[in-house]
Enzyme design. Sequence first.
Site, PDB file in Angstrom:
ATOM      1  NE  ARG A  19       1.938  -4.772  11.606  1.00 16.44           N
ATOM      2  CZ  ARG A  19       2.865  -4.472  10.699  1.00 16.44           C
ATOM      3  NH1 ARG A  19       4.079  -5.003  10.792  1.00 16.44           N
ATOM      4  NH2 ARG A  19       2.593  -3.662   9.721  1.00 16.44           N
ATOM      5  NE  ARG A  54      -4.022  -1.109  10.209  1.00 15.87           N
ATOM      6  CZ  ARG A  54      -2.938  -0.556   9.653  1.00 15.87           C
ATOM      7  NH1 ARG A  54      -2.974   0.682   9.229  1.00 15.87           N
ATOM      8  NH2 ARG A  54      -1.843  -1.254   9.511  1.00 15.87           N
ATOM      9  NE  ARG A  71       6.618  -0.693  10.581  1.00 16.89           N
ATOM     10  CZ  ARG A  71       5.474  -0.664   9.885  1.00 16.89           C
ATOM     11  NH1 ARG A  71       5.450  -0.170   8.657  1.00 16.89           N
ATOM     12  NH2 ARG A  71       4.357  -1.119  10.392  1.00 16.89           N
ATOM     13  NE  ARG A 111       6.867  -3.594   5.844  1.00 17.99           N
ATOM     14  CZ  ARG A 111       5.565  -3.402   6.016  1.00 17.99           C
ATOM     15  NH1 ARG A 111       4.781  -3.096   5.005  1.00 17.99           N
ATOM     16  NH2 ARG A 111       5.041  -3.513   7.217  1.00 17.99           N
ATOM     17  CE  LYS A 135      -2.256  -0.815   3.869  1.00 22.87           C
ATOM     18  NZ  LYS A 135      -1.688  -2.121   4.284  1.00 22.87           N
TER      19      LYS A 135
HETATM   20  P1  AMP Z   1       1.128   0.554   9.207  1.00 24.68           P
HETATM   21  O1  AMP Z   1       2.363   1.349   9.007  1.00 24.68           O
HETATM   22  O2  AMP Z   1      -0.043   1.030   8.396  1.00 24.68           O
HETATM   23  O3  AMP Z   1       1.356  -0.929   9.047  1.00 24.68           O
HETATM   24  O4  AMP Z   1       0.686   0.756  10.729  1.00 24.68           O
HETATM   25  C1  AMP Z   1       1.537   0.381  11.803  1.00 24.68           C
HETATM   26  C2  AMP Z   1       0.734   0.286  13.090  1.00 24.68           C
HETATM   27  O5  AMP Z   1       0.157   1.561  13.396  1.00 24.68           O
HETATM   28  C3  AMP Z   1      -0.453  -0.672  13.055  1.00 24.68           C
HETATM   29  O6  AMP Z   1      -0.088  -2.023  13.300  1.00 24.68           O
HETATM   30  C4  AMP Z   1      -1.321  -0.094  14.173  1.00 24.68           C
HETATM   31  O7  AMP Z   1      -0.795  -0.428  15.447  1.00 24.68           O
HETATM   32  C5  AMP Z   1      -1.130   1.397  13.985  1.00 24.68           C
HETATM   33  N1  AMP Z   1      -2.143   1.957  13.044  1.00 24.68           N
HETATM   34  C6  AMP Z   1      -1.918   2.502  11.821  1.00 24.68           C
HETATM   35  N2  AMP Z   1      -3.071   2.898  11.246  1.00 24.68           N
HETATM   36  C7  AMP Z   1      -4.051   2.577  12.136  1.00 24.68           C
HETATM   37  C8  AMP Z   1      -5.471   2.696  12.132  1.00 24.68           C
HETATM   38  N3  AMP Z   1      -6.129   3.227  11.075  1.00 24.68           N
HETATM   39  N4  AMP Z   1      -6.151   2.254  13.213  1.00 24.68           N
HETATM   40  C9  AMP Z   1      -5.513   1.731  14.281  1.00 24.68           C
HETATM   41  N5  AMP Z   1      -4.191   1.568  14.350  1.00 24.68           N
HETATM   42  C10 AMP Z   1      -3.451   1.988  13.296  1.00 24.68           C
END
Ligand code: AMP
Length: 208
Positions: free
Chosen positions: A163, A88, A152, A122, A13
């Site tokens: 996740r 989400r 990360r 990554r 994404k």
């Molecule tokens: P990402 O970089 O999109 O994979 O997000 C990393 C982490 O940030 C996720 O595993 C969640 O803990 C948190 N996070 C990001 N976006 C959201 C969202 N829309 N709702 C809740 N938690 C989020």
Amino acid sequence: MKLIFLGPPGAGKGTQAEKISELYGIAHISTGDMLRSQMREGTPLGAEAKGYIDRGELVPDELIVAMVAERIKEEDCANGFLLDGFPRTVSQAEALNGISDIDMVIDIAVPAERLMERIGGRRMCSGCGAGYHTSSYHKDTCEKCGASLYIRDDDRPETVKHRITVYERQTKPLIDYYREKGNLSRVNGDNTPDRVFDDVAAAIKGLV
Ligand code: AMP
């Protein structure tokens, strides 16, 4: 143009969102990047989010919705925006309905068994947060700012498994949610980044 990119962790994404937002001159809003930047800056929101992120859990809806509601009021969103990683949960999608209309939701679909290997490659910049993948980038410093790259914490295998479970349980229902609303488009994300980009751009073409 107002877009949402759906898809599991590791679907690509962020990579696609960066290119599409540049192509159409719209803001790229990644809630994950926003939270990581709050964590780097040591803000109260960053401190609150850290525990959830490190455990691979979702940050509570009300915190995320408030953050996105503020972000999309900013000037760079006047021409449109691309939401990457938001909504989400169905509850976030419902809150978004009260904040903004959305032209198209693009689901970047990748089979679960491919996600672990993709996430394993990554890397992220410790300075500016830019993302890289070892399949296409072989240095250990950022080409934009020169800072070192790192893995990360939430990309470690145990957290990634969780996740993906969280995605299946809480985020995947959004595919049906937006399909019923009639603005869902699905793209096969299990292809080269260039091919996925072409397919995403073709899906969006009808809007411009
Ligand atoms: P990402 O970089 O999109 O994979 O997000 C990393 C982490 O940030 C996720 O595993 C969640 O803990 C948190 N996070 C990001 N976006 C959201 C969202 N829309 N709702 C809740 N938690 C989020």
